[in-house]
Design a protein around this motif. Sequence first.
Motif, PDB file in Angstrom:
ATOM      1  N   ASP A 247      36.623   2.427  -8.356  1.00  0.00           N
ATOM      2  CA  ASP A 247      35.250   1.688  -9.052  1.00  0.00           C
ATOM      3  C   ASP A 247      34.209   1.102  -8.154  1.00  0.00           C
ATOM      4  O   ASP A 247      34.456  -0.738  -8.840  1.00  0.00           O
TER       5      ASP A 247
ATOM      6  N   ASP B  63      31.694   3.586  -8.412  1.00  0.00           N
ATOM      7  CA  ASP B  63      32.540   3.477 -10.347  1.00  0.00           C
ATOM      8  C   ASP B  63      31.350   4.242 -10.703  1.00  0.00           C
ATOM      9  O   ASP B  63      30.109   4.473 -10.052  1.00  0.00           O
ATOM     10  N   ARG B  64      31.373   4.679 -11.930  1.00  0.00           N
ATOM     11  CA  ARG B  64      30.190   5.741 -12.402  1.00  0.00           C
ATOM     12  C   ARG B  64      29.425   5.039 -12.993  1.00  0.00           C
ATOM     13  O   ARG B  64      28.581   5.650 -13.584  1.00  0.00           O
TER      14      ARG B  64
ATOM     15  N   GLU C  73      32.425   9.184  -9.059  1.00  0.00           N
ATOM     16  CA  GLU C  73      32.912   9.579 -10.727  1.00  0.00           C
ATOM     17  C   GLU C  73      32.046  10.001 -11.812  1.00  0.00           C
ATOM     18  O   GLU C  73      31.287   8.594 -11.535  1.00  0.00           O
TER      19      GLU C  73
HETATM   20 MG    MG Z   1      36.359   3.028 -14.003  1.00  0.00          MG
END
Ligand code: MG
Length: 281
Positions: free
Chosen positions: A181, A203-204, A237
């Motif tokens: 993250d 982080d996404r 991600e």
């Molecule tokens: Mg996460």
Amino acid sequence: RSKNPGGNRITFFSNEMNEQAMARLELESYLRKALQKNEFYLCYQPLVDLATGKTYGSEALIRWNHPKLGLVSPMEFIPLAEETGLIEEIGSWVLRTACMQNKKWQLMGMHDLSISVNVSANQFSQPGFLREVVKALDDSGLEPEYLTLELTESIMLRNIDYSISVMKALQELGVKVSIDDFGTGYSSLSYLKNLPINTLKIDRSFINNLRLNTSDIAIVKAIITMGHGLAVKVVAEGVETKEQIELLKELKCHYAQGYYIHKPLSSDDFEKGLLATPQTS
Ligand code: MG
Ligand code: C2E
Ligand code: MG
Ligand code: MG
């Protein structure tokens, strides 16, 4: 419950405890029994190398299927497990199960497959944590280089010197360390250079909105550039579109993970998918 002739106590409690608190207590009591009742299992979300398109590993993600509540999100029960101390046992189960599973897949022919395991702050801070990692590796026979531990920036906020010493010890074992993250915490860039890490995982929230000409692209680009400068691998991600994958390739991001590539899979589906596709394209 027997009737209290005075009535005050029962009334007092039922008034004071709102529904939310009751639900939380219920969840906690279910959580206490979940391990013993075999209600947890792990899903595995593939991680791909953007340069080759090859799956090089997966992230283990815990799932809790409760007979009455159904699937409970880890976003809900992991914080509760942290607060109640249950994370110790649950985290240890995740680590062992993930190492065993990955070793099994290696023995089936996926020799270089890696596994990433999430470690929460309270689990990481326990004095026995390193020993537990060593034991999970020993018992499974997994070589340390195939294990990556995903830590969040919140771990570093607690006791930076202690955290660094544990991260160094992990790396001395041969285990890889990743910051999960990344970009959402409060880490200052100046101490990043002193952190013993192998990977930064963007982080996404930055990836989900990633499009040309947005501020997110500037942030993602900066993180990737920084990763190259610090000689660490960068993982994106939450990749959900083809456009995002193409941008990440252009930006020379090393690895990616997300629904566009694969959702988290059951161990059976992961296994079938990997064995069915030649891992060279
Ligand atoms: Mg996460
Ligand atoms: P995380 O470690 O950042 O894991 C990635 C989360 O993003 C996973 O959610 C995954 O299913 C989700 N995800 C992956 N690709 C996409 C995408 O393209 N779009 C969207 N919207 N989401 C995507 P999940 O499995 O619900 O886990 C949530 C969080 O719970 C994890 O975030 C991690 O912090 C925690 N967690 C999960 N498993 C474990 C565990 O075994 N131990 C610990 N301590 N924490 C865990
Ligand atoms: Mg993670
Ligand atoms: Mg993450």
